[in-house]
Each structure stands twice: as structure tokens, then as C-alpha cells.
Design an enzyme around this catalytic site. Sequence first.
Site: not given
Length: 318
Positions: A45, A79, A112, A269
Site C-alpha cells: 500500500d 493514491k 487519498h 507496517k
Amino acid sequence: MATTVTLKRTGDKMPLVGFGLWKVTKETCADTVYNAIKEGYRLFDGASDYGNEKEAGEGLARAIKDGLVKREDVWITSKLWNTNHAKEHVEEACKYSLDLWGLDYFDLYLVHFPISLEYIPPSTKFPQEWWGLDGKIHPNKIPLQETWTVMETLVDKGLAKNIGLSNCQGSILLDVHRYARIEPQVLQVELHPYLTQEPLIKYCKLLGLAVTAYSSFGPQSYVELGAHKGATSLLEHDVIASIASKNQKTPAQVLLRWALQQGLAVIPKSNNHQRLVQNLACTSFELSEEDMKTISGLNINLRLNDPVDLEPSLAIFA
């Protein structure tokens, strides 16, 4: 348990557990992506605003070259940033990100934020961030319909297989569905036990809209930014620690599993390799209904990523 969610329009299967690239440093990003692929991650992502798409693309290219994966095995999300909402800038911004990644298409391209800011050419400043060249935030008056109409042409041209929204509430989803020729397929929002957003999840299910939860660990990601708003870390919360101990899992795995069991995708993450591997294993167990309710009971409607904290006129969650 299923490891993918099938998107309504295309039937594409999006991995439920991906790797989020926000705040992954340029210096480590290529190796991080490569090692994550090696360990089994198949969704990354990214975003123009993260400033590391070139390095992420280098890690992906190395993994493909070494035979770890083929391009079609990996799901890449990017995004559109707020400065590129005008109709003449949407495709330009998408292609700019594709070039950084070294790709021909994105599996998913998101708006976004439902916020339009004054345009800044990437040759002048990149990533453009929230602030103009004078250090101030400059909203402009591009309606989301103008942006979405061009987002749809990205699908027509094969630049994005799927398109969606991020940081939007139900009223915006309702409005976009009034005029969309190609409906959004994914909504990505901040969602964790301090901000459970049950009505929004329910509405997305009604629309057949897949939901990706970001900031699954709550305040953890915001401490270094000084934006954790004084909240206790969910990774250190007594309730989460107790449920983790009972299930013989890590607090992070419990937090991710809580989201997955609601049918949400997650994009954690970690810069730590062991935790990176552990996070991927959150599909391998189930939480009891009682545990799920206990975790959801931590909700205090704490939103950590709110543009109003930067500029009062950007109160999109008011």
C-alpha cells in the site's frame, strides 16, 4: 480463513493482509519490500505522498527479476494526492507514480483525501505534502465529481484496474454513488479499537464496498510525529495484552485479527523483520466473540489522522 477479498466490479482478489509503506524510509524501502515479498506479502500500500514509490518499485523489480514473484502475483495500491484533483492533473499524477514504481498499471488507485489543494508541479516540489511553497495550506474549489470522473478514465485506459476512496465518510460515499459510472471498489480509512466506525463498516457492506483499515495499532504510528494525542498505545494496553496472552499471540496479531474478523483488510507496517513475519500470521487463528466485543469496547472515537489538526477549514470528519 480466506486470505483475499473479491472486489465487486472486477472480481479481482485483493489480499486481506498487506504491507503499508507509510513512513518506510527511502534508505530501507527497497530492501523492506523485497524481504516482505520473500516472506509472503503480496500487497503493498503506497502513495505519492509517502515519497518512497521509486524505492518500493526497485524492491519489487528485484523480487521479480530474482523469480520470487511475477507482476500479476503482487497487488500494488497507490493514491492521488490532494494537489492533483483538477481534471487536467489526475492522469498526470497517476502516470508519475507509475513511472516511479516502474509499472504499467496499479491494481488499485485511491483518492487519498476528499480534499483539493492548490496545484504544485512535481518538478517544483515532490512529494507536494499539505503545505504550499509559502509554508501555508491552500485549499481550492475542485469538486470531487470532477476528480472522480477522471479517475474512471484511468480504468478505461488500463492505468488502474480498480479505483477507490480513502478518508471518506458515508455522506461522501452516498454522493459519489449518485454520479459514478465506475463505482469505488475500496474504501481505506483509519480504523482501530479506539475508532471502531461500526456504522461506516455496515454501510460499506451494504454498498458492496471492500474496506481497508489503516493505523490498526492506533497511536503507535503517530508517536514519532507527536500526534498520538496522549492515548495509551494499543500494543501496550492491558486488555489487548490479556487477550494476546490467552490466545498465545502477540498484541499486534490480536489487533490485526480483530479487524480481519470484521471482514476488513489490513496494511500493517513494521521495520522489524520478526514482527513483519508475525503480522502476516494473523490469518491463522480466531478470536472468540467475547474477545471481539471486549476489544470493540475500547472505542473512544479517537481519530488520529484528521486534517482539521493542520487547518481548521479542512474539517472533513466534523
